[in-house]
Design an enzyme around this catalytic site. Structure first.
Site, PDB file in Angstrom:
ATOM      1  N   LYS A 115      -4.388  19.136 -54.681  1.00 24.86           N
ATOM      2  CA  LYS A 115      -5.547  18.373 -55.747  1.00 24.86           C
ATOM      3  C   LYS A 115      -6.205  19.906 -55.838  1.00 24.86           C
ATOM      4  O   LYS A 115      -6.367  19.823 -57.442  1.00 24.86           O
ATOM      5  CB  LYS A 115      -5.922  16.895 -55.205  1.00 24.86           C
ATOM      6  CG  LYS A 115      -5.714  15.769 -54.093  1.00 24.86           C
ATOM      7  CD  LYS A 115      -6.105  14.888 -54.630  1.00 24.86           C
ATOM      8  CE  LYS A 115      -6.209  13.066 -54.504  1.00 24.86           C
ATOM      9  NZ  LYS A 115      -6.110  12.779 -53.827  1.00 24.86           N
ATOM     10  N   LYS A 198       7.196  12.782 -55.522  1.00 23.02           N
ATOM     11  CA  LYS A 198       6.549  11.681 -55.322  1.00 23.02           C
ATOM     12  C   LYS A 198       5.803  10.206 -56.658  1.00 23.02           C
ATOM     13  O   LYS A 198       5.442  11.373 -56.976  1.00 23.02           O
ATOM     14  CB  LYS A 198       4.852  11.483 -54.632  1.00 23.02           C
ATOM     15  CG  LYS A 198       4.406  10.348 -53.805  1.00 23.02           C
ATOM     16  CD  LYS A 198       3.279  10.379 -53.064  1.00 23.02           C
ATOM     17  CE  LYS A 198       2.500  11.181 -53.956  1.00 23.02           C
ATOM     18  NZ  LYS A 198       1.106  10.715 -53.250  1.00 23.02           N
ATOM     19  N   LYS A 201       0.357   7.601 -58.966  1.00 20.48           N
ATOM     20  CA  LYS A 201      -1.248   7.277 -59.907  1.00 20.48           C
ATOM     21  C   LYS A 201      -1.750   8.537 -60.972  1.00 20.48           C
ATOM     22  O   LYS A 201      -2.067   8.144 -62.511  1.00 20.48           O
ATOM     23  CB  LYS A 201      -2.279   6.219 -59.163  1.00 20.48           C
ATOM     24  CG  LYS A 201      -1.877   5.007 -59.366  1.00 20.48           C
ATOM     25  CD  LYS A 201      -3.223   4.445 -58.748  1.00 20.48           C
ATOM     26  CE  LYS A 201      -3.420   3.792 -57.025  1.00 20.48           C
ATOM     27  NZ  LYS A 201      -4.219   4.051 -55.772  1.00 20.48           N
TER      28      LYS A 201
HETATM   29  P1  TYM Z   1      -3.138   5.479 -52.074  1.00 21.95           P
HETATM   30  O1  TYM Z   1      -4.089   4.894 -53.356  1.00 21.95           O
HETATM   31  O2  TYM Z   1      -2.927   7.041 -52.995  1.00 21.95           O
HETATM   32  O3  TYM Z   1      -1.869   5.004 -51.928  1.00 21.95           O
HETATM   33  C1  TYM Z   1      -2.204   3.678 -51.504  1.00 21.95           C
HETATM   34  C2  TYM Z   1      -1.069   3.204 -50.331  1.00 21.95           C
HETATM   35  O4  TYM Z   1       0.538   3.217 -51.391  1.00 21.95           O
HETATM   36  C3  TYM Z   1       1.264   4.480 -50.686  1.00 21.95           C
HETATM   37  N1  TYM Z   1       2.560   4.910 -51.728  1.00 21.95           N
HETATM   38  C4  TYM Z   1       3.194   5.498 -52.028  1.00 21.95           C
HETATM   39  N2  TYM Z   1       4.744   4.515 -50.836  1.00 21.95           N
HETATM   40  C5  TYM Z   1       5.195   4.845 -51.273  1.00 21.95           C
HETATM   41  N3  TYM Z   1       6.051   5.923 -52.368  1.00 21.95           N
HETATM   42  C6  TYM Z   1       4.892   6.987 -53.405  1.00 21.95           C
HETATM   43  N4  TYM Z   1       5.038   7.024 -54.343  1.00 21.95           N
HETATM   44  C7  TYM Z   1       3.287   6.336 -53.168  1.00 21.95           C
HETATM   45  N5  TYM Z   1       2.459   6.132 -53.996  1.00 21.95           N
HETATM   46  C8  TYM Z   1       1.407   5.804 -52.993  1.00 21.95           C
HETATM   47  C9  TYM Z   1       0.475   5.517 -50.031  1.00 21.95           C
HETATM   48  O5  TYM Z   1       1.201   6.295 -49.141  1.00 21.95           O
HETATM   49  C10 TYM Z   1      -0.710   4.795 -49.555  1.00 21.95           C
HETATM   50  O6  TYM Z   1      -0.038   4.098 -48.150  1.00 21.95           O
HETATM   51  N6  TYM Z   1      -5.487   7.304 -48.493  1.00 21.95           N
HETATM   52  C11 TYM Z   1      -5.523   6.662 -48.794  1.00 21.95           C
HETATM   53  C12 TYM Z   1      -6.166   5.192 -49.084  1.00 21.95           C
HETATM   54  C13 TYM Z   1      -7.232   5.340 -47.646  1.00 21.95           C
HETATM   55  C14 TYM Z   1      -6.083   4.904 -46.750  1.00 21.95           C
HETATM   56  C15 TYM Z   1      -7.162   4.644 -45.745  1.00 21.95           C
HETATM   57  C16 TYM Z   1      -4.620   4.205 -46.080  1.00 21.95           C
HETATM   58  C17 TYM Z   1      -7.736   5.703 -47.261  1.00 21.95           C
HETATM   59  N7  TYM Z   1      -8.475   4.651 -46.253  1.00 21.95           N
HETATM   60  C18 TYM Z   1      -7.311   4.131 -44.427  1.00 21.95           C
HETATM   61  C19 TYM Z   1      -4.570   4.023 -44.360  1.00 21.95           C
HETATM   62  C20 TYM Z   1      -6.132   3.326 -43.812  1.00 21.95           C
HETATM   63  C21 TYM Z   1      -4.486   6.956 -49.789  1.00 21.95           C
HETATM   64  O7  TYM Z   1      -5.028   7.753 -50.838  1.00 21.95           O
HETATM   65  O8  TYM Z   1      -4.408   6.032 -51.062  1.00 21.95           O
END
Ligand code: TYM
Length: 337
Positions: A115, A198, A201
């Site tokens: 990022k 991947k 968003k």
């Molecule tokens: P975020 O918002 O980027 O993504 C949310 C969840 O979606 C999964 N994900 C995917 N899985 C498969 N293929 C993809 N292309 C794909 N894109 C996203 C992510 O792996 C995630 O599980 N840091 C985390 C949010 C967070 C969190 C936490 C998660 C904050 N605190 C505590 C677990 C526990 C995040 O950026 O998610």
């Protein structure tokens, strides 16, 4: 306290809609796991502001993300579904964890490296650098046993484990050391235009991103234009046919069918038919979700009341852990007057 194992996960409200990778890689597993676990699901708005957000849009996207969790099957009376910033203990524990996190180990986080490289040094903030310690705080505040996420979050959960162990050995038993849970076959859904990357968003181009809330005609176009290969065979082969393999993974999960049965059905029929089939399956799943989201957003006061109620439930757990951690490091408690 519930006797079920504790589960924690979250998503950023960083777009108007979730994308299909969030749905498949996270939400679908959450929906299944909430039956057998004492589940906490947050909308991590404090994480979202580690990159620039429009304030009005962030508020709206936070509501929309909550609505999508519920519409996709998260039950807010069985699971604790809340907004991260509504529970101040998250930011408070994150600060304590910052003080036991090495600069070097935070610098090795690949998401930060990606990022910050994308944003350039000038736009990279201390908040983005500290993103993983806030995530560790989220998880550790709830004595979490399992963290279901996609593959991209594995390193953050491993850091969380290291921090929990380090804290416990320095200050005495305080945190439960969590396990990561990743469903191998769906851990990474790829961009339809660039099946080496991947789906995200925050992708620069949205041509290869399927949004849960998009109109079916828009989604159909994106699927029909998905990059495949010249070979023509509907066969799962991640190495040599990444585009087709990605479509087969998505199809298989959304239709609850094995990849093998799809290969059999589409043998000799070509990619056009496979894509048409996928268009129908995606429309069939996301149609009712879109409708339910509209209903929920039609009554924002009710949605916010529900989030407030769940935040209270979350805070009553988080505050106890925070107090334990504060006491552990030696912060003088404020006595009541
Ligand atoms: P975020 O918002 O980027 O993504 C949310 C969840 O979606 C999964 N994900 C995917 N899985 C498969 N293929 C993809 N292309 C794909 N894109 C996203 C992510 O792996 C995630 O599980 N840091 C985390 C949010 C967070 C969190 C936490 C998660 C904050 N605190 C505590 C677990 C526990 C995040 O950026 O998610």
């Amino acid at each position: 306290m519930s006797s079920k194992p504790r589960l924690y996960s979250g998503m950023q409200p960083s777009a108007e809609s979730l994308q299909i990778g969030n749905y498949i890689g996270a939400l679908l597993n959450w929906k299944a796991l909430q039956q057998t676990h004492d589940a906490y699901f947050s909308i991590v708005d404090l994480h979202a502001i580690t990159v620039a957000q429009d304030p009005a849009l962030l508020r709206e996207n936070t509501r929309r993300t909550a609505a999508q969790y519920i519409a996709a099957g998260i039950d807010p009376s069985a699971s604790t579904l809340y907004v991260q910033s509504h529970v101040p203990a998250h930011a408070q524990l994150a600060w304590v964890l910052n003080t036991i996190t090495g600069f070097g180990e935070a610098s090795r986080m690949t998401q930060f490296k990606d990022k910050s490289a994308r944003q350039g040094t000038d736009a990279t903030t201390v908040g983005l650098f500290a993103y993983p310690t806030l995530m560790a705080a989220d998880i550790l505040l709830y004595d979490t046993q399992i963290v279901p996420v996609g593959e991209d979050q594995r390193q953050h959960v491993e850091l969380t484990r290291d921090l929990a162990e380090r804290f416990n050995s320095r200050f005495g038993p305080t945190f439960t050391v969590p396990e990561v849970s990743i469903v191998r076959d769906t851990a990474k859904i790829y961009d339809l235009q660039n099946p080496a990357a991947k789906m995200s968003k925050s992708a620069e181009s949205h041509a290869g991103v399927i949004w849960v809330l998009d109109e079916p005609s828009v989604t159909a176009k994106k699927i029909m234009r998905a990059v495949t290969d010249a070979d023509g065979g509907v066969v799962f082969d991640r190495e040599n046919k990444p585009g087709v393999s990605n479509l087969l993974t998505i199809y298989s999960v959304m239709a609850e069918r094995s990849v093998q049965s799809l290969e059999d059905e589409y043998a000799g029929r070509g990619y056009g038919d496979l894509k048409k089939g996928l268009v129908e399956v995606v429309a069939g799943t996301f149609g009712p979700i879109r409708e339910r989201v509209q209903e929920l957003l039609g009554d924002p006061a009710e949605l916010e009341r529900l989030l407030a109620h769940n935040a209270e439930r979350a805070a009553s757990v988080a505050d106890v852990t925070l107090a334990r951690a504060y006491a552990g490091v030696g912060l003088l408690p404020r006595t009541s007057q």
